[in-house]
Structure formats: C-alpha cells, structure tokens
Design a protein around this motif. Structure first.
Motif, PDB file in Angstrom:
ATOM      1  N   THR A   1       2.620   1.534   4.373  1.00 51.53           N
ATOM      2  CA  THR A   1       1.701   2.654   4.188  1.00 51.53           C
ATOM      3  C   THR A   1       2.304   3.924   4.778  1.00 51.53           C
ATOM      4  N   ASN A   2       1.775   5.055   4.343  1.00 52.59           N
ATOM      5  CA  ASN A   2       2.308   6.354   4.745  1.00 52.59           C
ATOM      6  C   ASN A   2       1.144   7.261   5.112  1.00 52.59           C
ATOM      7  N   ASP A   3       1.153   7.794   6.334  1.00 53.92           N
ATOM      8  CA  ASP A   3       0.040   8.623   6.799  1.00 53.92           C
ATOM      9  C   ASP A   3      -0.130   9.902   5.991  1.00 53.92           C
ATOM     10  N   SER A   4       0.927  10.280   5.261  1.00 54.79           N
ATOM     11  CA  SER A   4       0.823  11.502   4.456  1.00 54.79           C
ATOM     12  C   SER A   4       0.147  11.255   3.111  1.00 54.79           C
ATOM     13  N   PHE A   5      -0.068   9.976   2.782  1.00 55.64           N
ATOM     14  CA  PHE A   5      -0.729   9.636   1.523  1.00 55.64           C
ATOM     15  C   PHE A   5      -2.233   9.545   1.744  1.00 55.64           C
ATOM     16  N   GLU A   6      -3.005  10.014   0.785  1.00 54.53           N
ATOM     17  CA  GLU A   6      -4.451   9.845   0.785  1.00 54.53           C
ATOM     18  C   GLU A   6      -4.810   8.713  -0.154  1.00 54.53           C
ATOM     19  N   VAL A   7      -5.711   7.842   0.283  1.00 52.00           N
ATOM     20  CA  VAL A   7      -6.204   6.804  -0.615  1.00 52.00           C
ATOM     21  C   VAL A   7      -7.026   7.463  -1.711  1.00 52.00           C
ATOM     22  N   GLN A   8      -6.673   7.194  -2.964  1.00 55.94           N
ATOM     23  CA  GLN A   8      -7.325   7.830  -4.097  1.00 55.94           C
ATOM     24  C   GLN A   8      -8.358   6.889  -4.703  1.00 55.94           C
ATOM     25  N   ASP A   9      -9.601   7.275  -4.612  1.00 58.68           N
ATOM     26  CA  ASP A   9     -10.685   6.536  -5.267  1.00 58.68           C
ATOM     27  C   ASP A   9     -11.567   7.572  -5.946  1.00 58.68           C
ATOM     28  N   GLU A  10     -11.055   8.109  -7.043  1.00 57.95           N
ATOM     29  CA  GLU A  10     -11.713   9.233  -7.688  1.00 57.95           C
ATOM     30  C   GLU A  10     -13.021   8.822  -8.360  1.00 57.95           C
ATOM     31  N   ASP A  11     -13.995   9.716  -8.268  1.00 58.64           N
ATOM     32  CA  ASP A  11     -15.270   9.501  -8.950  1.00 58.64           C
ATOM     33  C   ASP A  11     -15.152  10.099 -10.352  1.00 58.64           C
ATOM     34  N   ARG A  12     -14.649   9.269 -11.277  1.00 62.30           N
ATOM     35  CA  ARG A  12     -14.422   9.746 -12.638  1.00 62.30           C
ATOM     36  C   ARG A  12     -15.252   8.937 -13.622  1.00 62.30           C
ATOM     37  N   LEU A  13     -15.714   9.615 -14.681  1.00 65.32           N
ATOM     38  CA  LEU A  13     -16.422   8.916 -15.737  1.00 65.32           C
ATOM     39  C   LEU A  13     -15.393   8.611 -16.830  1.00 65.32           C
ATOM     40  N   GLY A  14     -15.225   8.423 -17.097  1.00 64.35           N
ATOM     41  CA  GLY A  14     -14.141   8.268 -18.043  1.00 64.35           C
ATOM     42  C   GLY A  14     -14.322   7.045 -18.919  1.00 64.35           C
TER      43      GLY A  14
ATOM     44  N   LYS B   1     -20.448  -9.700   3.080  1.00 64.74           N
ATOM     45  CA  LYS B   1     -20.743  -8.269   3.077  1.00 64.74           C
ATOM     46  C   LYS B   1     -21.303  -7.850   1.714  1.00 64.74           C
ATOM     47  N   GLN B   2     -22.195  -6.857   1.737  1.00 66.84           N
ATOM     48  CA  GLN B   2     -22.833  -6.372   0.509  1.00 66.84           C
ATOM     49  C   GLN B   2     -22.216  -5.050   0.057  1.00 66.84           C
ATOM     50  N   VAL B   3     -22.046  -4.943  -1.240  1.00 66.06           N
ATOM     51  CA  VAL B   3     -21.619  -3.697  -1.879  1.00 66.06           C
ATOM     52  C   VAL B   3     -22.370  -3.587  -3.201  1.00 66.06           C
ATOM     53  N   GLN B   4     -22.266  -2.438  -3.840  1.00 66.34           N
ATOM     54  CA  GLN B   4     -22.764  -2.298  -5.203  1.00 66.34           C
ATOM     55  C   GLN B   4     -21.568  -2.193  -6.137  1.00 66.34           C
ATOM     56  N   LEU B   5     -21.688  -2.816  -7.299  1.00 68.99           N
ATOM     57  CA  LEU B   5     -20.591  -2.854  -8.259  1.00 68.99           C
ATOM     58  C   LEU B   5     -20.973  -2.148  -9.550  1.00 68.99           C
ATOM     59  N   GLY B   6     -20.099  -1.271 -10.015  1.00 64.42           N
ATOM     60  CA  GLY B   6     -20.228  -0.724 -11.352  1.00 64.42           C
ATOM     61  C   GLY B   6     -19.539  -1.682 -12.304  1.00 64.42           C
ATOM     62  N   ILE B   7     -20.327  -2.439 -13.076  1.00 61.02           N
ATOM     63  CA  ILE B   7     -19.784  -3.469 -13.961  1.00 61.02           C
ATOM     64  C   ILE B   7     -19.885  -3.019 -15.404  1.00 61.02           C
ATOM     65  N   GLN B   8     -18.790  -3.197 -16.138  1.00 59.95           N
ATOM     66  CA  GLN B   8     -18.768  -2.816 -17.550  1.00 59.95           C
ATOM     67  C   GLN B   8     -18.679  -4.047 -18.442  1.00 59.95           C
ATOM     68  N   ASN B   9     -19.488  -4.064 -19.480  1.00 61.00           N
ATOM     69  CA  ASN B   9     -19.433  -5.091 -20.519  1.00 61.00           C
ATOM     70  C   ASN B   9     -18.386  -4.619 -21.522  1.00 61.00           C
ATOM     71  N   LYS B  10     -17.278  -5.364 -21.666  1.00 56.18           N
ATOM     72  CA  LYS B  10     -16.139  -4.890 -22.443  1.00 56.18           C
ATOM     73  C   LYS B  10     -15.846  -5.788 -23.640  1.00 56.18           C
ATOM     74  N   VAL B  11     -15.186  -5.188 -24.639  1.00 52.54           N
ATOM     75  CA  VAL B  11     -14.814  -5.922 -25.839  1.00 52.54           C
ATOM     76  C   VAL B  11     -13.419  -5.491 -26.256  1.00 52.54           C
TER      77      VAL B  11
ATOM     78  N   TRP C   1     -22.507   7.926 -13.145  1.00 55.78           N
ATOM     79  CA  TRP C   1     -21.805   6.767 -13.714  1.00 55.78           C
ATOM     80  C   TRP C   1     -22.738   5.985 -14.639  1.00 55.78           C
ATOM     81  N   ILE C   2     -23.966   5.751 -14.177  1.00 56.94           N
ATOM     82  CA  ILE C   2     -24.940   5.015 -14.988  1.00 56.94           C
ATOM     83  C   ILE C   2     -25.287   5.796 -16.252  1.00 56.94           C
ATOM     84  N   GLU C   3     -25.431   7.105 -16.128  1.00 55.88           N
ATOM     85  CA  GLU C   3     -25.749   7.937 -17.294  1.00 55.88           C
ATOM     86  C   GLU C   3     -24.633   7.868 -18.336  1.00 55.88           C
ATOM     87  N   GLU C   4     -23.386   7.835 -17.868  1.00 53.99           N
ATOM     88  CA  GLU C   4     -22.236   7.815 -18.777  1.00 53.99           C
ATOM     89  C   GLU C   4     -22.032   6.446 -19.432  1.00 53.99           C
ATOM     90  N   PHE C   5     -22.186   5.364 -18.648  1.00 52.19           N
ATOM     91  CA  PHE C   5     -21.814   4.035 -19.138  1.00 52.19           C
ATOM     92  C   PHE C   5     -22.972   3.056 -19.306  1.00 52.19           C
TER      93      PHE C   5
END
Length: 268
Positions: A30-43, A163-173, A227-231
């Motif tokens: 790991t590198n302290d100059s790097f930021e962990v990227q977890d972007e909030d994107r709809l996409g 541990k509890q989290v919430q998951l954004g789950i997509q139904n895919k084809v 996210w819910i509105e988009e997907f």
C-alpha cells in the motif's frame, strides 16, 4: 528448565510461522499517497430484484487465483421479505494483480478489488483491510471437482463475521460465454446463445445507509436514494439471442513481515 525453554522456543516459532502464513494475504504494498477510491456513481441462486438489502457477513476468507492474484471471498446472508431463510450471495474481490501488488496497471492508485475490500472492511467494522484480524478456520466450501460442499481449511477475516452492511444488488442478464480458441492458443471468450441470469453485489453501504465516500467526507446518506432511483427494480445488462459461438478444443484458461497499520474512517 532446558525443556521449558525449548518448548517456549517451539511455541514462539510456531506462532511466528502461523503469523507469517496469515500475513501473506495482508502484507501489501500500500502507498500512503494513494486514496482508496469508492466512487458514488450511477452508472445458480434464486435471483433478487435490483435494490438495496440489509445483509450479514457469514464469512470472509482468502484464496489465490490460478494466475496468482489474491482474492477476498465474502458470503452475505440477505433478509428477504416473506422468507424465514436468508438468501446467500457471494462476492469475490481480486485485490492484487497476478504479481501480488495492490497497485493498478497505471501505478497511480489501487486495484478495483482492493478499493472494494477496503470499503467493505471500513463500512462493516470501522477498521482498515490490512488491520483486520485473520485466523485459520475450517469452512464448508464448494469443491467443484466433487460437486459438493466439503470442509476446507482457509485463512479468514474473523472480525467481519456477523457484521451488518447494506448491499446494492443488481439483477443481471447476459450471454453465457465459451472459449473458442484452438488448443494451445490464448483463450478467447465469446457469447453463446445460452442465456445467463444472476444477482451481483454492485455497491456497499454502511448499516446506516452511508457510502464509504460519505463517511469520509462527513456527509449524510444521500447516494443510496439516488442509486435506488437509477437502478431499483431494473434488469441490468443485455442478452443477444443471435450469438453463435461454440466451444473450441482448448478449454478454460489456466490460469513475511507484519502489516503496517491502516487508517480508520471513524477516527479521523
């Protein structure tokens, strides 16, 4: 006594070897100059409608791919309305490349899988991926040669269990794919006419609905609704019924020091 001293030395050596074996999965560049990227994107399993679900982590364990990449495998148990039995869904995060590095191909940040693993660990426990306690355990895991679950010894992140989290789950084809390359040639995967449908974990949220980015920036939970509105309720992907690929003759491709401390997003 000499015997007691010998036994102490043996125990210390055994503990060191166990620690070293565990650290092969968390001793990362790991590198302290790097930021962990977890972007909030709809996409194989019963599929879930696309949406956000509360989930419990059943287990999280390490493996190594055929090509040498390190993988964090997580099984979630999702509460589903109208069912007294939780739905289980798996997520694999290839957090290093085949050479064992967490740096991306450009060398200016982390791999996608490392960003995911760090995000999940922080959201679930408030601790960095590298700071998670690991232990050798036995889990009932699928053996694809025997086609059944068998007791398997693995290194696991035991702090994440329960541990509890919430998951954004997509139904895919999409289309099932086969390797069309001749024997001895590099693998080339192409679409067949067979349809594939599955559920996939696409986004992690904290138990309170905030994303990794929102917690780091001190924001309230806003992206989840977007996210819910988009997907929400949609089937993601495309299926081509006119695909014609058939399998070739090659088959599927073949594929320590203690870790330094990471930063917790809950203590900044």
């Amino acid at each position: 006594s000499l015997l007691a001293s010998h036994l102490t030395t043996v125990k210390t050596l055994r503990d060191y070897l166990i620690m070293t074996e565990a650290n092969q999965f968390l001793d990362l560049d790991t590198n302290d100059s790097f930021e962990v990227q977890d972007e909030d994107r709809l996409g194989g399993f019963k599929r879930l409608a696309t949406g956000v679900y509360l989930a419990v982590i059943k287990h999280a364990y390490f493996s190594v791919s055929k090509n040498g990449a390190k993988v964090l495998n997580v099984r979630f148990q999702v509460a589903v309305d109208g069912s007294d039995k939780p739905h289980e869904i798996d997520k694999q995060m290839y957090y290093t490349n085949n050479q064992g590095s967490v740096k991306n191909s450009k060398g200016d940040g982390y791999t996608y899988g490392y960003n995911q693993a760090e995000s999940l660990c922080q959201l679930a426990s408030g601790k960095a991926f590298k700071d998670q306690a690991s232990k050798e355990v036995i889990l009932e895991l699928r053996n694809f040669e025997l086609k059944q679950d068998v007791p398997t010894k693995v290194w696991a992140l035991t702090e994440l269990t329960g541990k509890q989290v919430q998951l954004g789950i997509q139904n895919k084809v999409g289309n099932k794919q086969v390797n069309t390359a001749p024997a001895g040639q590099p693998a080339k995967y192409e679409d067949t006419a067979d349809k594939r449908e599955w559920s996939e974990v696409a986004k992690f949220f904290a138990k309170d609905g905030r994303t990794f980015s929102e917690i780091k920036e001190g924001k309230t939970a806003e992206f989840k609704a977007k996210w819910i509105e988009e997907f929400g309720g949609k089937i993601i992907g495309k299926y081509n019924e006119n695909a014609t690929a058939t399998a070739g003759t090659a088959g599927a491709p073949s594929g320590a020091s203690a870790p330094t401390g990471g930063k917790s997003i809950f203590n900044t």
